[in-house]
Design a protein around this motif. Sequence first.
Motif, PDB file in Angstrom:
ATOM      1  N   TYR A  79       0.847  -1.200   0.000  1.00  0.00           N
ATOM      2  CA  TYR A  79       0.000   0.000   0.000  1.00  0.00           C
ATOM      3  C   TYR A  79       0.880   1.246   0.000  1.00  0.00           C
ATOM      4  N   PHE A  82      -0.686   4.935   4.123  1.00  0.00           N
ATOM      5  CA  PHE A  82      -1.523   4.419   5.210  1.00  0.00           C
ATOM      6  C   PHE A  82      -0.970   4.932   6.528  1.00  0.00           C
ATOM      7  N   GLU A 112      -7.147  10.318   9.614  1.00  0.00           N
ATOM      8  CA  GLU A 112      -7.962  10.627   8.442  1.00  0.00           C
ATOM      9  C   GLU A 112      -7.675  12.001   7.859  1.00  0.00           C
ATOM     10  N   GLN A 117      -5.908   5.299   4.514  1.00  0.00           N
ATOM     11  CA  GLN A 117      -6.209   4.016   5.147  1.00  0.00           C
ATOM     12  C   GLN A 117      -5.549   3.924   6.514  1.00  0.00           C
ATOM     13  N   ALA A 119      -4.108   1.029   9.194  1.00  0.00           N
ATOM     14  CA  ALA A 119      -3.637  -0.358   9.177  1.00  0.00           C
ATOM     15  C   ALA A 119      -3.218  -0.798  10.578  1.00  0.00           C
ATOM     16  N   MET A 159      -7.045  -3.650   7.606  1.00  0.00           N
ATOM     17  CA  MET A 159      -7.025  -2.344   6.959  1.00  0.00           C
ATOM     18  C   MET A 159      -8.425  -1.751   7.018  1.00  0.00           C
ATOM     19  N   LYS A 160      -8.471  -0.423   7.134  1.00  0.00           N
ATOM     20  CA  LYS A 160      -9.742   0.302   7.142  1.00  0.00           C
ATOM     21  C   LYS A 160      -9.607   1.529   6.249  1.00  0.00           C
ATOM     22  N   GLU A 161     -10.575   1.744   5.360  1.00  0.00           N
ATOM     23  CA  GLU A 161     -10.609   2.944   4.533  1.00  0.00           C
ATOM     24  C   GLU A 161     -11.054   4.119   5.405  1.00  0.00           C
TER      25      GLU A 161
END
Length: 198
Positions: A79, A82, A112, A117, A119, A159-161
Amino acid sequence: MSIVIRDVREHELDSVLALNNNAGLAILPLDAQRLRRFHEQADYFRVAERDGNLAGFLVGFGSDNDHDSSNFAWFRQRYPQFFYIDRIVVASRRRGGGVGRAFYADVQSFAELRYPQLACEVFIDHGADPALLFHGSFGFREVGQHAMEGLGVRASMLMKELCSYPWVRDTYGDALPDLPWTRARRKSVATEQRPTGT
């Protein structure tokens, strides 16, 4: 009974070290030198206070950081951008009381603004169901597994968007407003450690 999340203070590092090394098999042990490196280099290093006592801590690194964790390297190979949660520890007497949720709300607010992302990993060889459920309830999904060489530990890579990141990037680019809660931690630590008169 409120939970206060704030940046770690240098004199608290011994207490943080003890908290980490008493956490059990779900957290890798630390020594004082590595913890000192975290204090100097981490983009996010905050503690939780509850009733005036240390209740936990969370350490995180942006993908542009020179962090030496093999799990961090696993994400970086896959990625481009992140924010990585290296570890979260909550004191055993405080587990289940909302400290972990307060940390994740705080670290997401930090991340954010800067990264698309979020992680982290959960070690899956030692009764990981509560940790996986906790992360799933925050919107994390497994994107792979990683066997940590030499440690005999297998991790579920999560993982999170971060849905707010595109708006922040499109609106502010790389120039966030200069507010206390938007300032980068490493710059703040460097300013605090600079000798008087420079």
